[in-house]
Motif scaffolding. Structure first.
Motif, mmCIF file in Angstrom:
data_model
loop_
_atom_site.group_PDB
_atom_site.id
_atom_site.type_symbol
_atom_site.label_atom_id
_atom_site.label_comp_id
_atom_site.label_asym_id
_atom_site.label_seq_id
_atom_site.Cartn_x
_atom_site.Cartn_y
_atom_site.Cartn_z
ATOM 1 N N GLY A 31 1.197 -1.447 -10.140
ATOM 2 C CA GLY A 31 2.033 -1.149 -8.997
ATOM 3 C C GLY A 31 3.133 -0.155 -9.327
ATOM 4 O O GLY A 31 3.251 0.331 -10.460
ATOM 5 N N LEU A 32 3.947 0.115 -8.330
ATOM 6 C CA LEU A 32 5.062 1.043 -8.461
ATOM 7 C C LEU A 32 5.998 0.606 -9.583
ATOM 8 O O LEU A 32 6.346 -0.568 -9.686
ATOM 9 C CB LEU A 32 5.825 1.096 -7.132
ATOM 10 C CG LEU A 32 6.960 2.087 -7.025
ATOM 11 C CD1 LEU A 32 6.426 3.517 -7.138
ATOM 12 C CD2 LEU A 32 7.685 1.899 -5.707
ATOM 13 N N ASP A 33 6.371 1.532 -10.429
ATOM 14 C CA ASP A 33 7.286 1.292 -11.553
ATOM 15 C C ASP A 33 6.736 0.319 -12.589
ATOM 16 O O ASP A 33 7.498 -0.307 -13.326
ATOM 17 C CB ASP A 33 8.655 0.805 -11.061
ATOM 18 C CG ASP A 33 9.384 1.844 -10.240
ATOM 19 O OD1 ASP A 33 9.208 3.048 -10.528
ATOM 20 O OD2 ASP A 33 10.123 1.465 -9.326
ATOM 21 N N GLU A 34 5.424 0.163 -12.634
ATOM 22 C CA GLU A 34 4.797 -0.680 -13.658
ATOM 23 C C GLU A 34 3.972 0.208 -14.591
ATOM 24 O O GLU A 34 3.468 1.254 -14.194
ATOM 25 C CB GLU A 34 3.874 -1.726 -13.018
ATOM 26 C CG GLU A 34 4.597 -2.748 -12.196
ATOM 27 C CD GLU A 34 3.662 -3.712 -11.517
ATOM 28 O OE1 GLU A 34 4.174 -4.674 -10.936
ATOM 29 O OE2 GLU A 34 2.428 -3.520 -11.543
ATOM 30 N N ARG A 35 3.838 -0.250 -15.799
ATOM 31 C CA ARG A 35 3.052 0.454 -16.811
ATOM 32 C C ARG A 35 1.656 -0.157 -16.858
ATOM 33 O O ARG A 35 1.484 -1.363 -16.699
ATOM 34 C CB ARG A 35 3.742 0.287 -18.158
ATOM 35 C CG ARG A 35 3.008 0.903 -19.295
ATOM 36 C CD ARG A 35 3.788 0.726 -20.578
ATOM 37 N NE ARG A 35 3.015 1.245 -21.678
ATOM 38 C CZ ARG A 35 3.414 1.229 -22.921
ATOM 39 N NH1 ARG A 35 4.596 0.725 -23.225
ATOM 40 N NH2 ARG A 35 2.656 1.707 -23.878
ATOM 41 N N LYS B 135 -3.246 -0.856 2.076
ATOM 42 C CA LYS B 135 -2.591 -2.162 2.103
ATOM 43 C C LYS B 135 -3.031 -3.007 3.286
ATOM 44 O O LYS B 135 -3.285 -4.185 3.146
ATOM 45 C CB LYS B 135 -1.070 -1.992 2.120
ATOM 46 C CG LYS B 135 -0.513 -1.469 0.831
ATOM 47 C CD LYS B 135 0.185 -2.546 0.114
ATOM 48 C CE LYS B 135 0.824 -1.981 -1.146
ATOM 49 N NZ LYS B 135 1.227 -3.000 -2.037
ATOM 50 N N GLN C 245 2.433 -6.327 -14.680
ATOM 51 C CA GLN C 245 1.452 -5.342 -14.227
ATOM 52 C C GLN C 245 0.557 -6.039 -13.220
ATOM 53 O O GLN C 245 -0.183 -6.961 -13.572
ATOM 54 C CB GLN C 245 0.616 -4.793 -15.383
ATOM 55 C CG GLN C 245 -0.417 -3.772 -14.924
ATOM 56 C CD GLN C 245 -1.289 -3.267 -16.053
ATOM 57 O OE1 GLN C 245 -0.965 -3.387 -17.224
ATOM 58 N NE2 GLN C 245 -2.428 -2.691 -15.698
ATOM 59 N N VAL D 17 -3.056 -2.938 -7.650
ATOM 60 C CA VAL D 17 -2.777 -2.799 -6.224
ATOM 61 C C VAL D 17 -4.000 -2.226 -5.516
ATOM 62 O O VAL D 17 -4.570 -1.222 -5.954
ATOM 63 C CB VAL D 17 -1.568 -1.868 -5.996
ATOM 64 C CG1 VAL D 17 -1.293 -1.680 -4.521
ATOM 65 C CG2 VAL D 17 -0.344 -2.406 -6.710
#
Length: 88
Positions: free
Chosen positions: A6-10, A74, A67, A70
């Motif tokens: 997802g957003l801002d995840e590595r 949606k 983590q 996604v």
């Protein structure tokens, strides 16, 4: 589209698997481990349901991070992949 994080995840790698956690579990799922209903077919929906918790759990337990794969779109992504057969 199923994204590995997802957003801002590595998206975390695993040296012991020579792959990312996402790739490892996606390949296992496509090899048949994701066949939740035992019909010898893997749908995209089954793959999403297989990969998502395993990636999240592995990253939490082995990297102490977050983590969560996604699925897009949606709104109706889950309905779209429910019966989409990937492998038999």
């Amino acid at each position: 589209v199923l994204l590995s994080a997802g957003l801002d995840e590595r998206s975390w790698a695993s040296p012991e698997w020579n792959a990312s956690a996402f790739t490892h579990f996606a390949l296992r799922g496509l090899d048949g481990d994701a066949d939740a209903d035992g019909d010898r077919r893997v749908t995209a929906g089954e793959l999403v349901e297989f990969v998502t918790p395993r990636v999240s759990d592995w990253v939490r337990d082995n990297r102490g991070a977050r983590q969560v794969p996604v699925l897009f779109p949606k709104g109706d992504g889950a309905a779209r992949v429910a019966a989409m057969h990937l492998v038999s």
